[in-house]
Design an enzyme around this catalytic site. Sequence first.
Site, PDB file in Angstrom:
ATOM      1  N   ILE A 184      -2.989  -0.939  -0.290  1.00 24.46           N
ATOM      2  CA  ILE A 184      -3.345  -1.716   0.899  1.00 24.46           C
ATOM      3  C   ILE A 184      -2.162  -2.540   1.394  1.00 24.46           C
ATOM      4  O   ILE A 184      -1.459  -3.182   0.609  1.00 24.46           O
ATOM      5  CB  ILE A 184      -4.567  -2.626   0.619  1.00 24.46           C
ATOM      6  CG1 ILE A 184      -5.076  -3.263   1.898  1.00 24.46           C
ATOM      7  CG2 ILE A 184      -4.259  -3.660  -0.464  1.00 24.46           C
ATOM      8  CD1 ILE A 184      -6.428  -3.926   1.767  1.00 24.46           C
ATOM      9  N   GLY A 287      -3.502   5.205   3.692  1.00 22.75           N
ATOM     10  CA  GLY A 287      -3.930   5.301   5.086  1.00 22.75           C
ATOM     11  C   GLY A 287      -3.056   6.220   5.906  1.00 22.75           C
ATOM     12  O   GLY A 287      -3.014   6.102   7.137  1.00 22.75           O
ATOM     13  N   GLN A 296       5.389  10.816   7.126  1.00 21.32           N
ATOM     14  CA  GLN A 296       4.064  11.429   7.064  1.00 21.32           C
ATOM     15  C   GLN A 296       4.025  12.836   7.665  1.00 21.32           C
ATOM     16  O   GLN A 296       2.986  13.285   8.141  1.00 21.32           O
ATOM     17  CB  GLN A 296       3.041  10.507   7.741  1.00 21.32           C
ATOM     18  CG  GLN A 296       2.870   9.198   6.979  1.00 21.32           C
ATOM     19  CD  GLN A 296       2.000   8.186   7.698  1.00 21.32           C
ATOM     20  OE1 GLN A 296       1.305   8.516   8.650  1.00 21.32           O
ATOM     21  NE2 GLN A 296       2.040   6.940   7.247  1.00 21.32           N
ATOM     22  N   CYS A 456      16.041 -13.497  11.643  1.00 25.33           N
ATOM     23  CA  CYS A 456      15.832 -12.054  11.739  1.00 25.33           C
ATOM     24  C   CYS A 456      15.360 -11.781  13.160  1.00 25.33           C
ATOM     25  O   CYS A 456      15.037 -12.700  13.905  1.00 25.33           O
ATOM     26  CB  CYS A 456      14.833 -11.540  10.709  1.00 25.33           C
ATOM     27  SG  CYS A 456      13.126 -12.066  10.994  1.00 25.33           S
TER      28      CYS A 456
END
Length: 482
Positions: A184, A287, A296, A456
């Site tokens: 998660i 996920g 992916q 940043c």
Amino acid sequence: MKFIIKLFPEITIKSQSVRLRFIKILSTSIRNVLKQYDETLAVVRHWDHIEVRAKDENQRPVIADALTRIPGIHHILEVEDRDYTDIHHIFEQTLEAYREQLEGKTFCVRVKRRGKQDFNSQDVERYVGGGLNQHIESARVKLSHPQVTVNLEIENDKLMLVKARREGIGGYPVGTQEDVLSLISGGFDSGVSSYMLMRRGCRVHYCFFNLGGAAHEIGVRQVAHYLWNRFASSHKVRFIAIDFEPVVGEILEKVEDGQMGVVLKRMMVRAASQIAERYGVQALVTGEALGQVSSQTLTNLRLIDNASDTLILRPLISHDKEHIIKVAREIGTEDFAKTMPEYCGVISKSPTVKAIKAKIEEEEGHFDFSILDRVVSEAKNVDIRTIAEQTQEQVTEVETVAEFDADQVILDIRSNDEQEDKPLKLDQVEVKPLPFYKLSTQFGDLDQSKTYLLYCERGVMSRLQALYLLEQGFTNVKVYRP
């Protein structure tokens, strides 16, 4: 008050032994969830439904709502039990209960019957429907798409007037399948994939790879606790947090830019697999959706899978982002995901979409795997039931400034590649590069008489790193947002 729980249809087609086991587990889940509202409630199992009886009428709304979120339930009927003598008595009681509701409306009568009577369901529907039509002048019968459906259930010598019907989330009861470990992140995808496995009957534990200090971990803990509390609070689950900053730092220093994304995912799978083995968990859940990001693609997913023998489940593999966000909205995780930080420290500038196994293994040969073993051994395991109290603690806010003094130091915490692509050039102030993954180990070596402004590009990583340093006792840090 009384509720009739109707089973998810797939449960009803199981063999007798499996069906009975599922019903028993669902009954236990219902009891575990509802006992916080009424410890005296009764949960009674039947072959084709479950009865819930409670005495405290004030708890009716919360009990009804809780039942709609327990996996394994198709729908819930809120009913009122009455005795009857014959079919005409059924009509009289139905007229009394529904007269006001049917005035000026179209309606139909639907009856379900169990037991031995001298009439069938259609007899009751015709008799009661005709009687209501005669005695309520402004109402009329409409068998298809009526404004009101009068639902009656008859069991032996009992008449149950259905006062309300609520839809459940369906699926299998939690605990009917084996445990899984969800990777998660707090974003849209991991929250939805966790929910989908809970709905399929798995007890979902959570594994979080922390790249942003305590503030990020608290945010993800809140998401995990919300999912558990809303859909699976009948079972105890674990929340495991792994400090992955040392691993990211090693990858950024030792691995070629294009291979970083796949290598990072493989390291996460290796770490999660060790955690899964430690706790006897059968599979990992991610996920990932096909083609959504560079790591992916089918080629890269296959290489990621090859990093471990543990089964990896990807319930969102064919879902598009719009649908995933829609589900997140429905289950209540959208707001969490929208505010979850996305880090400025991009892991790779030019990620490969078709990694080669030999090249990945060559790059991993430069990696010090003792770092991975160390962070896994130091992983924090928390009972998710305790998170509610922990997350109530306020995260200390760090000061954000748009201007600087000459005696302050700007710390550019972006990765080396980002610093090379977009150098931060400021006049009248010292700018010192110190990548975020080195802050925890090297900040203490700096001159602590000075104030450091962390920079940043988006301001998220700098804030989280500043919070982390504040927690470590450093008070001379702020966030620089020009």
